[in-house]
Design a protein around this motif. Structure first.
Motif, short mmCIF file in Angstrom:
data_model
loop_
_atom_site.label_atom_id
_atom_site.label_comp_id
_atom_site.label_asym_id
_atom_site.label_seq_id
_atom_site.Cartn_x
_atom_site.Cartn_y
_atom_site.Cartn_z
N GLU A 44 -11.53 5.84 0.49
CA GLU A 44 -10.21 5.38 0.09
C GLU A 44 -9.94 4.01 0.73
O GLU A 44 -9.84 3.91 1.95
CB GLU A 44 -9.14 6.36 0.59
N PRO A 45 -9.77 2.96 -0.10
CA PRO A 45 -9.53 1.63 0.47
C PRO A 45 -8.30 1.61 1.38
O PRO A 45 -8.31 0.97 2.43
CB PRO A 45 -9.31 0.75 -0.75
N SER A 46 -7.25 2.37 0.99
CA SER A 46 -6.03 2.33 1.81
C SER A 46 -6.28 2.94 3.19
O SER A 46 -5.72 2.50 4.19
CB SER A 46 -4.90 3.07 1.10
N MET A 47 -7.17 3.95 3.24
CA MET A 47 -7.50 4.56 4.54
C MET A 47 -8.28 3.59 5.41
O MET A 47 -8.05 3.48 6.61
CB MET A 47 -8.34 5.82 4.30
N ARG A 48 -9.24 2.88 4.78
CA ARG A 48 -10.02 1.91 5.56
C ARG A 48 -9.10 0.84 6.14
O ARG A 48 -9.21 0.46 7.29
CB ARG A 48 -11.10 1.26 4.68
N VAL A 102 0.85 -1.20 0.00
CA VAL A 102 0.00 0.00 0.00
C VAL A 102 0.88 1.24 0.00
O VAL A 102 0.65 2.20 -0.75
CB VAL A 102 -0.93 0.02 1.23
N MET A 103 1.93 1.20 0.82
CA MET A 103 2.82 2.37 0.92
C MET A 103 3.48 2.68 -0.41
O MET A 103 3.59 3.83 -0.83
CB MET A 103 3.87 2.14 2.00
N LEU A 104 3.91 1.63 -1.09
CA LEU A 104 4.57 1.81 -2.38
C LEU A 104 3.58 2.43 -3.38
O LEU A 104 3.89 3.38 -4.09
CB LEU A 104 5.04 0.44 -2.88
N ARG A 105 2.37 1.88 -3.37
CA ARG A 105 1.36 2.36 -4.31
C ARG A 105 1.02 3.83 -4.01
O ARG A 105 0.96 4.67 -4.91
CB ARG A 105 0.11 1.50 -4.17
#
Lengths: 762, 132
Positions: free
Chosen positions: B21-25, A450-453
């Motif tokens: 935002e999926p990454s936030m969830r 996720v961080m990379l993306r």
């Protein structure tokens, strides 16, 4: 579970043996009768929204008969943007919220939208479980329209400058607009409920008598000039229009009176006020003076030009402004009277408060009283000091552009900071989690991914923002040159790569004229459109690129068969950071800047962008236009084929220094098109490593063309073997020069020598 | 064998995370995930409201700018629904201006965290909100 389905139609009782008649539940019978006779549409549905009941009023409201709709899902009556309304209401009803009242829109059988007022209630079985809903619906289309019209009319009446008043048949005032307040001086509070006679001077016609007269002659309205009395006791001349007010049955219930102030006072006031405003807002110094030269009026322009305020100058002598030896306004007036001229303009000098002498263009006119006697002079001075004019204009335009840029920047900064925060939150948040917790390997990996993306997304965002910023500030200089658009499109498609799911097909039937573009910028525009077309076609589908000539532009179209766009999004699509919101595109990442960048690039070329879509699920069509080359530079001396704009410029400048004209083609395709279209260069300089067709192939074709027998110089970074050099020479290349320091000079030297008039050589 | 008297049996608190935002969830979910909470996710305002009504969560972590109903709208709906009187609300937002924060607090949010936020800070806030 039993279904509480009410009978749809009460059929006329069949003749049946009376003895066998089943007992009828009187409640059910009443319900059925109500259903049948109701003016409101009553529709029953089961929990799956399937229609179970449809009364005659429903048929009148929607145009469908019960036979057509019973057993169908109700959703066909709902406009597409209201489909989720059903679920929401069902949810509320199911939650025991009781009957729901709301106004909404529905689709009639004829396709038209109707406004309806709804009451939705649950239908329960004997056990109390909800088995469906009943809806009572009333058509309020007409009411909505009337409401709007009434509100609009009220606004028009209120904002009118005319005095519009309404009165009963007894002459009691019922309405009083702002115009009436302004003209008569009375407020609505003072006048409503009072008799209109308050406004009528003795001997003048009263509105109601006029109405009576009109009825006798069948006239609809009557206009005439009369007088009315104001609050301050003044009589004013008005043009009055009287009309009867009728109720819905046509009976006269009152009168309306529209009065326009046509008194001399009103006219004079208006004119004077206007004139004063014009004088005051003028940039010229406009001053009035008595016959003795004492200043009586001093406008803002005078303050600006001379530096003195009105307070300082009114009652002072105009001589304060006149440098020694310069003509005084009053002497000019005297001269004018001798020659019967009405005004006189001349250039002279005037003295400012700070001691500066300024150059002015002065226009002097006499001021006359109502009898025509000259009582003074007016002087209009325009500062024509070069410096002043220039600096004022410069300041104004500078200020405007500075303001515009700073506004755009503010917007950008607030948008950007907001857009940056979400990816940053991911990066920092996961970093902190990884740092502070002992996590199992799969989880660590997931977080790092996720961080990379998000880090990449942040980078894209920053790059796009910077690019857009450069475009907006106008710092992005376009390196415009003739270009073969079809070759550019092919190159962009190749760069987009193969994708079996959404293949790209180019459809260009007619040869396109050359366009005048920055090839790199156009490639980026194409890349953005193609990436979007694939990105928003998650299920794949053909992507079609076509181009055609429209006037003096070429229009390129990129069509996809993807998600499509709602009509509401079309106008906003090219705006900075705008992204269409729908569930099926939430997972598609984007910065919301690609289309804004495309628009800027296309507009910087003098073209325009457009988007069309037949709605969600129907794909999209993006169009943009680019200018065609108006005229092929036929007479240029040298054709430079070089994709490196910097190097091409270097060559171009050196040719110009030698008195030769040079035209650049960014690729071999463009060079070939220039030659085909009639360009007759006297020499060619070409690179070998080119974006499309390679230099070797290009010079081979040149050599094979008997019409082009000109010196050809190759400049290349390629480390060529002797055999390769001789192969080039064999097809007609005059010289092959390695691109190293001084090579451009050598090339230019060689060519200018070859092109020099033979006579001087001997 | 552990014995618990009936009156100290823990009821699992339900926490809803609403962010488009999926990454936030994922981040919020990962931060607060523990045996004490049952965590639900919603990807937009409308989904959030449906889940809130269905599960009556003890705590809702709301993104302010969401498709469908915004976080502030949801907050208003929670505050005006007596059946949700026990539901705490923490706003998580990229709107970092003082006026935005004030709007959130005026609307009745228990806490207001600005993105980017510290997960550990968030966890503290969540525990504070749940034990109020």
């Amino acid at each position: 579970m039993s279904r509480a389905v009410l009978p749809v139609h009460l059929k006329p009782a069949k003749r049946a043996p009376l003895v066998k008649a089943p007992p009828v539940d009187p409640k059910l019978l009443l319900a059925a009768m109500l259903l049948e006779s109701s003016d409101d549409a009553i529709i029953g549905k089961d929990t799956q929204s399937v229609i179970t009941t449809w009364n005659p009023a429903a048929q009148r409201l929607y145009g469908y008969s019960a036979e057509e709709v019973i057993g169908k899902n109700i959703s066909f009556l709902l406009p597409p943007d209201r489909l989720n309304e059903l679920e929401a209401v069902l949810g509320r009803v199911a939650n025991g919220a009781g009957a729901q009242h709301y106004d909404t829109k529905r689709i009639h059988k004829d396709g038209g939208l109707i406004e309806v007022a709804m009451t939705v209630s649950p239908i329960r079985d004997r056990a109390g479980a909800i088995v469906g809903t009943s809806t009572i619906q009333r058509n309020i289309t007409e009411r909505k329209r009337t409401d709007t019209v009434t509100a609009e009319m009220a606004a028009i009446v209120d904002s009118s400058n005319d005095a519009i008043i309404g009165m009963s048949l007894q002459g009691i005032i019922t309405t009083w607009n702002r115009g009436a307040e302004h003209i008569y001086g009375f407020t609505a509070k003072e006048m409503i409920g009072k008799s209109v006679l308050h406004l009528v001077p003795p001997g003048r016609p009263v509105e109601l008598d006029v109405i009576a007269g009109m009825l006798a002659t069948d006239a609809r309205t009557e206009s005439f000039e009369t007088q009315r009395l104001c609050k301050d006791g003044q009589l004013i001349d008005v043009s009055l229009t009287v009309s009867p007010i009728r109720d819905s049955d046509g009976a006269i219930v009152g009168a309306s009176s529209v009065a326009r102030d046509v008194s001399e006072r009103a006219r004079a006031n208006t004119v004077t006020a206007e004139m004063a405003a014009i004088v005051d807002s003028s940039n010229d110094a406009i001053i009035g003076m008595t016959l003795e030269g004492f200043i009586t009026t001093w406008n803002r322009g005078a303050q600006h030009i001379y530096g003195f305020t009105a307070k300082e100058m009114v009652t002072k002598s105009v001589l304060l402004l006149v440098p020694p030896g310069r003509p005084v306004e009053l002497d000019v007036i005297a001269g004018m009277l001798a020659t019967d001229a009405r005004t006189e303009s001349f250039e002279t000098q005037r003295l400012c408060k700070d001691g500066r002498l300024i150059e002015v263009s002065l226009t002097v006119s006499p001021i006359r009283d109502s009898e025509g006697t000259i009582v003074g002079a007016s002087s209009v001075a325009r500062d024509v000091t070069e410096h002043n004019i220039m600096s004022a204009a410069l300041k104004a335009s500078e200020l405007r552009s500075v303001l515009a840029v700073s506004r755009a920047k503010d917007e950008m900064v607030s948008l950007v900071s907001h857009e940056l925060r979400t990816p940053l939150a991911s990066l920092l948040g996961f970093t902190e989690l990884l740092y502070s917790r002992d996590l199992p390997e799969p989880q660590r990996k997931q977080y790092l991914e996720v961080m990379l993306r998000e880090g990449r997304r942040l980078t894209d965002l920053i790059n796009d923002v910077l690019h857009l910023q450069r475009l907006e500030a106008g710092h992005q200089d376009l390196n415009v040159a003739p270009a073969d658009l079809e070759a550019l499109i092919r190159r962009a498609v190749v760069a987009a790569g193969e994708d079996a799911k959404s293949p790209i097909r180019i459809q260009i039937s007619k040869t396109l004229p050359l366009v005048k573009v920055d090839t790199d910028a156009v490639l980026q525009v194409m890349a953005n459109f193609l990436t979007n077309a694939r990105k928003y076609s998650p299920d794949g589908g053909l992507i079609l690129v076509s181009a055609q000539v429209v006037g003096d532009m070429v229009e390129v179209e990129v069509q996809d068969h993807g998600l499509g766009l709602p009509a509401s999004a079309l106008s906003k699509l090219f705006a900075t950071f705008y992204r269409v919101d729908s569930t099926d595109r939430r997972l598609i990442k984007g910065t919301g800047l690609g289309l804004a960048i495309n628009r800027k690039i296309v507009e910087a070329h003098g073209g325009s962008v457009e988007v069309h879509s037949d709605g969600l699920g129907h794909g999209s069509r993006f169009l943009f236009t680019l200018p065609t080359v108006a005229e092929i530079p036929k007479a240029a001396d040298v054709l430079i084929v070089e994709d490196d704009i910097g190097y091409a410029r270097l060559l171009q400048e050196q040719f110009v220094a030698r008195g030769l004209t040079a035209v650049r083609a960014a690729d071999a395709e463009t060079a070939q098109r220039l030659l085909q279209d009639g360009m007759k260069p006297r020499a060619v300089v070409t690179d070998l490593v080119l974006p499309g067709v390679q230099g070797e192939e290009f010079v081979t074709r040149l050599g094979a063309d008997p019409d082009i027998a000109v010196p050809v110089v190759v400049l290349t970074v390629k480390n060529l073997a002797p055999a390769e050099i001789s192969a080039l020479e064999k097809v007609g290349v005059t010289a092959v020069l390695p691109k190293e320091a001084g090579a451009s000079k050598t090339a230019v030297g060689l060519i200018s020598e070859a092109l020099a008039p033979k006579a001087t050589v001997g | 064998m552990r014995f618990q008297t009936p009156n100290v049996v823990k009821t699992l608190a339900t926490v809803l995370v609403a962010d488009d935002e999926p990454s936030m969830r994922l981040l919020v979910h990962a931060t607060i995930e523990s045996d004490d909470y049952k965590v639900l996710e919603a990807a937009d305002g409308d989904e959030a409201w449906t889940l809130i009504n269905q599960f009556k969560p003890s705590l809702v972590l709301l993104d302010v700018q969401m498709p469908g109903r915004t976080g502030l709208e949801i907050l208003g709906m929670i505050k005006s629904d007596p059946s949700l009187a026990a539901t705490r609300v923490i706003l998580l937002t990229a709107k970092a201006l003082a006026v935005d924060m004030e709007a959130g607090m005026t609307a009745g949010a228990d806490f207001y965290l600005t993105k980017p936020f510290s997960p550990l800070d968030l966890l503290t806030r969540v525990e504070e909100a749940l034990h109020q």
